[in-house]
Motif scaffolding. Sequence first.
Motif, PDB file in Angstrom:
ATOM      1  N   ASP A 161       0.857  -1.193   0.000  1.00  0.00           N
ATOM      2  CA  ASP A 161       0.000   0.000   0.000  1.00  0.00           C
ATOM      3  C   ASP A 161       0.886   1.234   0.000  1.00  0.00           C
ATOM      4  O   ASP A 161       1.784   1.357   0.851  1.00  0.00           O
ATOM      5  CB  ASP A 161      -0.901   0.024   1.225  1.00  0.00           C
ATOM      6  CG  ASP A 161      -2.103  -0.886   1.098  1.00  0.00           C
ATOM      7  OD1 ASP A 161      -2.153  -1.657   0.122  1.00  0.00           O
ATOM      8  OD2 ASP A 161      -2.992  -0.840   1.986  1.00  0.00           O
ATOM      9  N   THR A 162       0.598   2.175  -0.884  1.00  0.00           N
ATOM     10  CA  THR A 162       1.491   3.326  -0.992  1.00  0.00           C
ATOM     11  C   THR A 162       0.863   4.461  -1.777  1.00  0.00           C
ATOM     12  O   THR A 162       0.009   4.235  -2.635  1.00  0.00           O
ATOM     13  CB  THR A 162       2.806   2.914  -1.696  1.00  0.00           C
ATOM     14  OG1 THR A 162       3.683   4.029  -1.775  1.00  0.00           O
ATOM     15  CG2 THR A 162       2.545   2.382  -3.098  1.00  0.00           C
ATOM     16  N   GLY A 163       1.293   5.659  -1.474  1.00  0.00           N
ATOM     17  CA  GLY A 163       1.081   6.783  -2.354  1.00  0.00           C
ATOM     18  C   GLY A 163       2.213   6.835  -3.362  1.00  0.00           C
ATOM     19  O   GLY A 163       3.008   5.898  -3.488  1.00  0.00           O
ATOM     20  N   VAL A 164       2.287   7.949  -4.103  1.00  0.00           N
ATOM     21  CA  VAL A 164       3.352   8.114  -5.093  1.00  0.00           C
ATOM     22  C   VAL A 164       4.704   8.050  -4.382  1.00  0.00           C
ATOM     23  O   VAL A 164       4.910   8.682  -3.344  1.00  0.00           O
ATOM     24  CB  VAL A 164       3.196   9.454  -5.837  1.00  0.00           C
ATOM     25  CG1 VAL A 164       4.354   9.686  -6.796  1.00  0.00           C
ATOM     26  CG2 VAL A 164       1.866   9.477  -6.592  1.00  0.00           C
ATOM     27  N   SER A 165       5.641   7.267  -4.944  1.00  0.00           N
ATOM     28  CA  SER A 165       6.899   6.998  -4.246  1.00  0.00           C
ATOM     29  C   SER A 165       8.016   6.720  -5.244  1.00  0.00           C
ATOM     30  O   SER A 165       7.875   5.842  -6.109  1.00  0.00           O
ATOM     31  CB  SER A 165       6.733   5.794  -3.309  1.00  0.00           C
ATOM     32  OG  SER A 165       7.963   5.311  -2.842  1.00  0.00           O
ATOM     33  N   ALA A 172      10.066  -1.203  -9.247  1.00  0.00           N
ATOM     34  CA  ALA A 172       9.352  -1.686 -10.431  1.00  0.00           C
ATOM     35  C   ALA A 172      10.158  -1.571 -11.713  1.00  0.00           C
ATOM     36  O   ALA A 172       9.710  -2.057 -12.766  1.00  0.00           O
ATOM     37  CB  ALA A 172       8.039  -0.917 -10.583  1.00  0.00           C
ATOM     38  N   HIS A 173      11.329  -0.961 -11.679  1.00  0.00           N
ATOM     39  CA  HIS A 173      12.091  -0.681 -12.900  1.00  0.00           C
ATOM     40  C   HIS A 173      12.289  -1.941 -13.745  1.00  0.00           C
ATOM     41  O   HIS A 173      12.859  -2.935 -13.289  1.00  0.00           O
ATOM     42  CB  HIS A 173      13.455  -0.085 -12.541  1.00  0.00           C
ATOM     43  CG  HIS A 173      14.301   0.245 -13.735  1.00  0.00           C
ATOM     44  ND1 HIS A 173      13.980   1.231 -14.635  1.00  0.00           N
ATOM     45  CD2 HIS A 173      15.455  -0.315 -14.200  1.00  0.00           C
ATOM     46  CE1 HIS A 173      14.879   1.286 -15.579  1.00  0.00           C
ATOM     47  NE2 HIS A 173      15.792   0.358 -15.345  1.00  0.00           N
ATOM     48  N   ASP A 174      11.756  -1.908 -14.971  1.00  0.00           N
ATOM     49  CA  ASP A 174      11.886  -2.995 -15.941  1.00  0.00           C
ATOM     50  C   ASP A 174      11.297  -4.315 -15.458  1.00  0.00           C
ATOM     51  O   ASP A 174      11.653  -5.394 -15.976  1.00  0.00           O
ATOM     52  CB  ASP A 174      13.357  -3.211 -16.326  1.00  0.00           C
ATOM     53  CG  ASP A 174      13.879  -2.131 -17.261  1.00  0.00           C
ATOM     54  OD1 ASP A 174      13.066  -1.420 -17.877  1.00  0.00           O
ATOM     55  OD2 ASP A 174      15.120  -1.992 -17.368  1.00  0.00           O
ATOM     56  N   ALA A 175      10.389  -4.281 -14.488  1.00  0.00           N
ATOM     57  CA  ALA A 175       9.758  -5.517 -14.012  1.00  0.00           C
ATOM     58  C   ALA A 175       8.909  -6.138 -15.120  1.00  0.00           C
ATOM     59  O   ALA A 175       8.272  -5.438 -15.909  1.00  0.00           O
ATOM     60  CB  ALA A 175       8.895  -5.242 -12.786  1.00  0.00           C
ATOM     61  N   ASP A 176       8.884  -7.452 -15.157  1.00  0.00           N
ATOM     62  CA  ASP A 176       8.043  -8.142 -16.132  1.00  0.00           C
ATOM     63  C   ASP A 176       6.566  -8.012 -15.773  1.00  0.00           C
ATOM     64  O   ASP A 176       5.715  -7.870 -16.659  1.00  0.00           O
ATOM     65  CB  ASP A 176       8.444  -9.615 -16.208  1.00  0.00           C
ATOM     66  CG  ASP A 176       9.852  -9.786 -16.731  1.00  0.00           C
ATOM     67  OD1 ASP A 176      10.041  -9.692 -17.961  1.00  0.00           O
ATOM     68  OD2 ASP A 176      10.774  -9.982 -15.909  1.00  0.00           O
ATOM     69  N   LEU A 177       6.256  -8.080 -14.483  1.00  0.00           N
ATOM     70  CA  LEU A 177       4.875  -7.893 -14.012  1.00  0.00           C
ATOM     71  C   LEU A 177       4.894  -6.981 -12.793  1.00  0.00           C
ATOM     72  O   LEU A 177       5.673  -7.193 -11.867  1.00  0.00           O
ATOM     73  CB  LEU A 177       4.213  -9.232 -13.680  1.00  0.00           C
ATOM     74  CG  LEU A 177       2.700  -9.176 -13.431  1.00  0.00           C
ATOM     75  CD1 LEU A 177       2.032 -10.466 -13.921  1.00  0.00           C
ATOM     76  CD2 LEU A 177       2.366  -8.961 -11.966  1.00  0.00           C
ATOM     77  N   TYR A 178       4.027  -5.997 -12.830  1.00  0.00           N
ATOM     78  CA  TYR A 178       3.933  -4.984 -11.765  1.00  0.00           C
ATOM     79  C   TYR A 178       2.552  -5.095 -11.136  1.00  0.00           C
ATOM     80  O   TYR A 178       1.545  -4.733 -11.744  1.00  0.00           O
ATOM     81  CB  TYR A 178       4.140  -3.613 -12.391  1.00  0.00           C
ATOM     82  CG  TYR A 178       4.215  -2.421 -11.462  1.00  0.00           C
ATOM     83  CD1 TYR A 178       4.511  -2.537 -10.109  1.00  0.00           C
ATOM     84  CD2 TYR A 178       3.998  -1.132 -11.969  1.00  0.00           C
ATOM     85  CE1 TYR A 178       4.589  -1.430  -9.294  1.00  0.00           C
ATOM     86  CE2 TYR A 178       4.082  -0.013 -11.168  1.00  0.00           C
ATOM     87  CZ  TYR A 178       4.376  -0.158  -9.833  1.00  0.00           C
ATOM     88  OH  TYR A 178       4.457   0.953  -9.020  1.00  0.00           O
ATOM     89  N   LEU A 179       2.508  -5.644  -9.934  1.00  0.00           N
ATOM     90  CA  LEU A 179       1.269  -5.798  -9.180  1.00  0.00           C
ATOM     91  C   LEU A 179       1.132  -4.569  -8.298  1.00  0.00           C
ATOM     92  O   LEU A 179       1.791  -4.461  -7.249  1.00  0.00           O
ATOM     93  CB  LEU A 179       1.343  -7.082  -8.350  1.00  0.00           C
ATOM     94  CG  LEU A 179       0.120  -7.535  -7.568  1.00  0.00           C
ATOM     95  CD1 LEU A 179      -1.056  -7.808  -8.486  1.00  0.00           C
ATOM     96  CD2 LEU A 179       0.460  -8.772  -6.753  1.00  0.00           C
ATOM     97  N   CYS A 180       0.301  -3.626  -8.731  1.00  0.00           N
ATOM     98  CA  CYS A 180       0.301  -2.299  -8.125  1.00  0.00           C
ATOM     99  C   CYS A 180      -1.070  -1.919  -7.601  1.00  0.00           C
ATOM    100  O   CYS A 180      -2.083  -2.065  -8.295  1.00  0.00           O
ATOM    101  CB  CYS A 180       0.766  -1.269  -9.159  1.00  0.00           C
ATOM    102  SG  CYS A 180       0.964   0.396  -8.491  1.00  0.00           S
ATOM    103  N   GLU A 181      -1.084  -1.423  -6.385  1.00  0.00           N
ATOM    104  CA  GLU A 181      -2.350  -0.980  -5.801  1.00  0.00           C
ATOM    105  C   GLU A 181      -2.913   0.232  -6.536  1.00  0.00           C
ATOM    106  O   GLU A 181      -2.165   1.059  -7.056  1.00  0.00           O
ATOM    107  CB  GLU A 181      -2.157  -0.690  -4.324  1.00  0.00           C
ATOM    108  CG  GLU A 181      -1.477   0.611  -3.971  1.00  0.00           C
ATOM    109  CD  GLU A 181      -2.402   1.551  -3.186  1.00  0.00           C
ATOM    110  OE1 GLU A 181      -3.320   2.133  -3.812  1.00  0.00           O
ATOM    111  OE2 GLU A 181      -2.175   1.712  -1.980  1.00  0.00           O
TER     112      GLU A 181
END
Length: 250
Positions: A161-165, A172-181
Motif C-alpha cells: 500500500d502506498t502513495g506516489v513513491s 518496479a524498474h523494468d519488471a516483467d509484471l507490476y502488481l500495483c495498488e
Amino acid sequence: MKLTVVGCSGSFPSAESACSSYLVEADGFRLLLDMGNGALGELQRHCGLYDLDAIFLSHLHADHCIDMCGYFVARYYRHEGGRCAPIPVYGPEGTEQRLTTAYADTPSASSMSEVFDFHTLKSGSFEIGPFSVRTERVAHPVETYGIRVEHGGKTLTYSGDTGVSEALDELAHDADLYLCEASFVHGKEDIPDLHLNGREAGASAQRANVGRLVLTHIPPWTDAAQNLADAVAVYTGPAEIAAPGAVYEI
C-alpha cells in the motif's frame, strides 16, 4: 515464476474476493505475499495449509495481515503430525507483537514465535528460498514495504500500500509484471502518502518501463473499470485488473 492471486480486494473483502494475498512459486518453493481478511480460506484452493515455505507481510494493517491469526491456530494446534516447525515470516518491526495482540489469547507471549520465525524488514536486498528480493519502504501512514522478487531472469514487483513513491518506481524498474495498488479514483480522492489512484499507478508503470501492469487492492466501493481506464490513459503497455484465482506465468 508463477503468481496466483489469492485475494485482491482493498480495505475489506468484497463479495467476490478476499483481501490482499498473492502466492509466488518457483522451484517448488511457495512464498506468500500478505495474508489479509479471508485469505486463509482462499489460499487452500491453491495449496495445502502446510505447504507454504515463507510469508512476506508488507505492513500491519488488518487487510494485509489479520488472517495470520487463523494461520497461527492451524500451525500451533495441529494434531496430525504434531506442531509445525516455524515458518519464516518477514514483516515490519513489531509484527510478532501486532499478531499476538490481535489474537488476544495466545498461550504465552512467545507462542507466535513457536510457529513463526519472525524476520524484521528493512530496506535492502536478500534471499528468500530461490528468490532474490529487494524491499523498500514506500509511502503509507504505517511502516510499509514494497517488494521486488527476481528468479530466472524474470521480475515481479508488488507495491504493498502506498502513495506516489520514488522508491516504488525503483522497485518496479523494468519488471516483467507490476502488481500495483490502485485504491483511489483520479479526481475524487486526493490524500498524499496513503494510496495510489489508477492514473498514478499507470504513471508509475510507465516511468518504470514495466512489461505488464496488474491493478490490485481496489476497494469494493471503487469503480475498478474507471481505475483501469485512467491507468491505460498514461501507460502504454498491457494492463488489467487483478481477479481472485488469476494465474500469471512470469
